[in-house]
Design an enzyme around this catalytic site. Structure first.
Site, PDB file in Angstrom:
ATOM      1  N   GLY A 396       0.302  -5.260  -0.529  1.00  0.00           N
ATOM      2  CA  GLY A 396       1.277  -4.240  -0.890  1.00  0.00           C
ATOM      3  C   GLY A 396       1.557  -3.337   0.281  1.00  0.00           C
ATOM      4  O   GLY A 396       0.833  -3.348   1.290  1.00  0.00           O
ATOM      5  N   PRO A 397       2.594  -2.537   0.192  1.00  0.00           N
ATOM      6  CA  PRO A 397       2.927  -1.617   1.288  1.00  0.00           C
ATOM      7  C   PRO A 397       1.822  -0.595   1.528  1.00  0.00           C
ATOM      8  O   PRO A 397       0.958  -0.368   0.676  1.00  0.00           O
ATOM      9  CB  PRO A 397       4.206  -0.933   0.782  1.00  0.00           C
ATOM     10  CG  PRO A 397       4.708  -1.772  -0.338  1.00  0.00           C
ATOM     11  CD  PRO A 397       3.509  -2.418  -0.944  1.00  0.00           C
ATOM     12  N   SER A 398       1.884   0.027   2.669  1.00  0.00           N
ATOM     13  CA  SER A 398       0.927   1.090   2.982  1.00  0.00           C
ATOM     14  C   SER A 398       1.059   2.220   1.975  1.00  0.00           C
ATOM     15  O   SER A 398       2.170   2.628   1.622  1.00  0.00           O
ATOM     16  CB  SER A 398       1.203   1.608   4.400  1.00  0.00           C
ATOM     17  OG  SER A 398       0.336   2.659   4.727  1.00  0.00           O
ATOM     18  N   GLY A 399      -0.081   2.713   1.487  1.00  0.00           N
ATOM     19  CA  GLY A 399      -0.073   3.805   0.524  1.00  0.00           C
ATOM     20  C   GLY A 399       0.112   3.359  -0.910  1.00  0.00           C
ATOM     21  O   GLY A 399       0.306   4.192  -1.798  1.00  0.00           O
ATOM     22  N   LYS A 402      -4.223   0.338  -2.564  1.00  0.00           N
ATOM     23  CA  LYS A 402      -5.122  -0.823  -2.468  1.00  0.00           C
ATOM     24  C   LYS A 402      -6.565  -0.414  -2.178  1.00  0.00           C
ATOM     25  O   LYS A 402      -7.502  -0.848  -2.860  1.00  0.00           O
ATOM     26  CB  LYS A 402      -4.617  -1.765  -1.362  1.00  0.00           C
ATOM     27  CG  LYS A 402      -3.177  -2.216  -1.555  1.00  0.00           C
ATOM     28  CD  LYS A 402      -2.733  -3.189  -0.491  1.00  0.00           C
ATOM     29  CE  LYS A 402      -2.739  -2.587   0.906  1.00  0.00           C
ATOM     30  NZ  LYS A 402      -1.764  -1.481   1.047  1.00  0.00           N
ATOM     31  N   GLU A 525      -8.988  -5.039   4.601  1.00  0.00           N
ATOM     32  CA  GLU A 525      -8.291  -5.345   5.846  1.00  0.00           C
ATOM     33  C   GLU A 525      -9.277  -5.678   6.954  1.00  0.00           C
ATOM     34  O   GLU A 525      -9.217  -5.146   8.062  1.00  0.00           O
ATOM     35  CB  GLU A 525      -7.379  -4.180   6.246  1.00  0.00           C
ATOM     36  CG  GLU A 525      -6.392  -3.807   5.158  1.00  0.00           C
ATOM     37  CD  GLU A 525      -5.353  -2.819   5.619  1.00  0.00           C
ATOM     38  OE1 GLU A 525      -4.924  -2.915   6.776  1.00  0.00           O
ATOM     39  OE2 GLU A 525      -4.973  -1.958   4.820  1.00  0.00           O
TER      40      GLU A 525
END
Length: 601
Positions: A396-399, A402, A525
């Site tokens: 998903g996008p940053s923020g 996750k 990550e």
């Protein structure tokens, strides 16, 4: 993909939250100081006995001096009087020296006790407390604030006990010698005592503010040093220096204020002594001339006067040091009084839905989970299940929330609504230590502790052998680091792993988790700082250890995602898609867009 302020309070800048409050903050009560003293009551009891003996020896000296003067006036031989006086002086000195040693030792022990209690509490605070408090300020409470407790013992309470005995004894003796002179002396002393009491309250307030400023300074220094490379690269050295100097000046200004207030206390005892002495000499001389008292009695009275003023000064100093200590103790108690992690687990477990571990239950399950950091809502009704022995990727996008999801699995936080289940059981019904022993967690920033390679590897697995440590280092392609120094596993990694590259720090953090070989492995990550070759080697190492284990991976690259058994797509704290790579490319526009850009967001 990195977290932003939308999913973590860490991204909210360098605000002075909590630690630098402008108000006076909670003040400690004197009763809160007593447990630190009672912990050493045996030694303090010996000190009190020595104080009584020392006080008796000191009070006997003016009486012997009076006897010596009388014997000399009458022309008789002194005999043993002189030797008795010398013996009393020597005994008083020896008692004072031994008492000083005991007080210094006890003062150091009190500081140790306070630091152990504070560290014990601090390292068990909920993670949310560390999100809103500055590291430097917490360090200052352990170092600077606890040191002020030392003065309470060495310059304060116990010292004042012997002084109070001398004061009372001298007072009685002076009353017997000449009540008139005593009345005049007490009048002068009473004025000085009232003045000191009026000043002492301001000392406590100023002392607490001074310690807060010292905490601000420690936080500023810690911030600048920890980011020194960024500061230098940004040409911000001068600005950071000015900012730290501003905090240093703030601490200095409050220190000067404490010094000014304390300085008012210091001369009071001296003034009281001088005025009392002048009154005694003037009125006493007149009374000797009139025959009301003898010269020997006047000399004894003056000696007792000195003895009475000296402990009075000690009492003033005790009031000053105790008030400073209570100001610092307020900051210490503020942390000690905070609830620790797990303190409310019984209540949380009672509210959680009952459940039992089931072989067929998912390893991890999110059931309509809501969560937010304070007023910032992050997760909104998140639901998905990670099957046992499978690999689940979260993208998903940053923020998007996750990393917050992994933090909820680890119980760094608890959901505000819904449930996170481990093996079918709500994690709020599980013991935190037992839960975390079943989970390996590699954080996004791949933290490395200052120390050696061995110390980092053994953090979660203290009983691992050197052979196991060496094996896991080779599995993550850190053999070169191991051979880089003749010290091998004992090679230092530097503060925050500064002697390692970013990729090496990340691989060392992963090696630490692989060494523990838990049933569930959370990777946030974990390959973001690796080149292609190291990523491939690391994936092979993870694949090898992942057999019969559950992996939940926050993915950064498409290569990490495509082999997953399932992929969970998250956007703005909501699950917008769950499936395999091919399924999501066909069904979920956000995933299709991320895949198009290789998930490099």
């Amino acid at each position: 993909m990195t977290r932003t302020s939308s999913s973590s309070p860490r991204g909210r800048g360098f605000g002075r939250s909590r630690g630098g409050a402008a108000d006076d903050g909670p003040r400690a009560r004197f009763s809160q100081l007593l447990p630190y003293l009672f912990e050493h009551k045996k030694v303090l009891g010996v000190v009190v006995v020595l104080s009584i003996v020392g006080a008796a020896a000191s009070l006997a000296q003016p009486l012997l001096v009076s006897q010596v003067i009388t014997v000399v006036q009458e022309g008789r031989a002194l005999d043993m009087l002189v030797w008795a006086l010398v013996a009393l002086v020597v005994v008083s000195g020896l008692i004072s020296g031994f008492q000083h040693y005991l007080l210094q030792r006890t003062g150091t022990s009190v500081v140790l006790s306070a630091r152990r209690q504070l560290v014990h509490r601090m390292l068990r605070l909920p993670i949310s407390e560390f999100d809103t408090r500055r590291t430097g300020d917490l360090v200052s409470r352990v170092g600077s604030d606890t040191t002020l407790l030392y003065a309470v013992i060495t310059q304060g309470l116990v010292d004042a006990i012997g002084g109070s005995l001398i004061f009372v004894g001298a007072l009685i003796a002076m009353l017997i010698i000449d009540p008139v002179l005593l009345g005049l002396t007490v009048l002068v002393i009473a004025v000085s005592v009232v003045t000191v009491v009026a000043i002492s309250g301001k000392v406590r307030v100023a002392s607490r503010r001074q310690q807060e400023k010292v905490g601000d300074l420690a936080a500023a220094v810690e911030r600048s040093i920890s980011a020194i490379r960024t500061v230098r690269a940004s040409n911000a050295t001068e600005r950071e220096t000015e900012a730290v100097e501003a905090d240093a000046r703030g601490a200095w200004e409050m220190g000067v204020k404490v010094a000014k207030i304390s300085a008012l206390v210091v001369p009071i005892a001296g003034i009281a002594l001088q005025v009392s002495l002048l009154v005694v000499l003037g009125v006493g001389g007149f009374r000797v001339a009139s025959g009301a008292i003898t010269i020997a009695s006047l000399v004894s009275f003056i000696l007792f006067l000195f003895m009475m003023i000296m402990p009075l000064g000690q009492a003033f100093g005790a009031i000053n040091s105790v008030n400073q200590a209570l100001g610092a103790l307020g900051r210490i108690q503020e942390v000690i009084d905070l609830p620790i992690e797990g303190q409310d687990d019984a209540a949380l477990a009672a509210k959680a839905a009952p459940g039992s571990a089931s072989p067929g239950a998912p390893a991890i399950e999110f059931d309509d989970v809501h969560f937010g950091y304070g007023a910032d809502s992050v997760l909104h009704g998140v639901s998905f299940a990670a099957p046992r022995g499978g690999r689940t990727a979260i993208v998903g996008p940053s923020g998007a929330g996750k990393s917050t999801m992994l933090a909820l699995i680890e119980r760094f936080y608890d959901p505000t609504a819904g449930a996170v289940r481990f093996g079918g059981v709500d994690v709020r019904r599980l013991d935190r230590v037992e839960l975390r022993s079943q989970i390996g967690y590699v954080e996004q920033d791949a933290p490395v502790l200052a120390g050696t390679l061995r110390q980092n590897l053994l953090l979660a697995t203290p009983d691992a052998t050197d052979e196991q440590c060496i094996r896991v280092l080779h599995e993550v392609n850190l053999g070169e680091v191991l051979n880089r120094s003749p010290e091998g596993l004992d090679a230092a990694v530097g503060e925050d792993g500064v002697m390692l590259s970013g990729g090496e720090r990340q691989r060392l953090a992963i090696a630490r988790a692989l060494l523990a070989a838990p049933p569930v492995l959370l990777l946030d990550e974990s390959t973001s700082s690796l080149d292609g070759m190291n990523e491939q080697m690391l994936r092979e190492a993870i694949d090898a250890v992942a057999e019969n284990r559950t992996l939940i991976v926050i993915a950064h690259r498409l290569s990490t995602v495509v082999d997953s058994d399932q992929i969970v797509v998250v956007d703005h704290g909501r699950v917008v898609g769950v499936g395999t790579h091919s399924e999501l490319v066909a069904s979920t526009p956000l995933y299709r867009e991320l895949a198009k850009h290789q998930l490099l967001v």
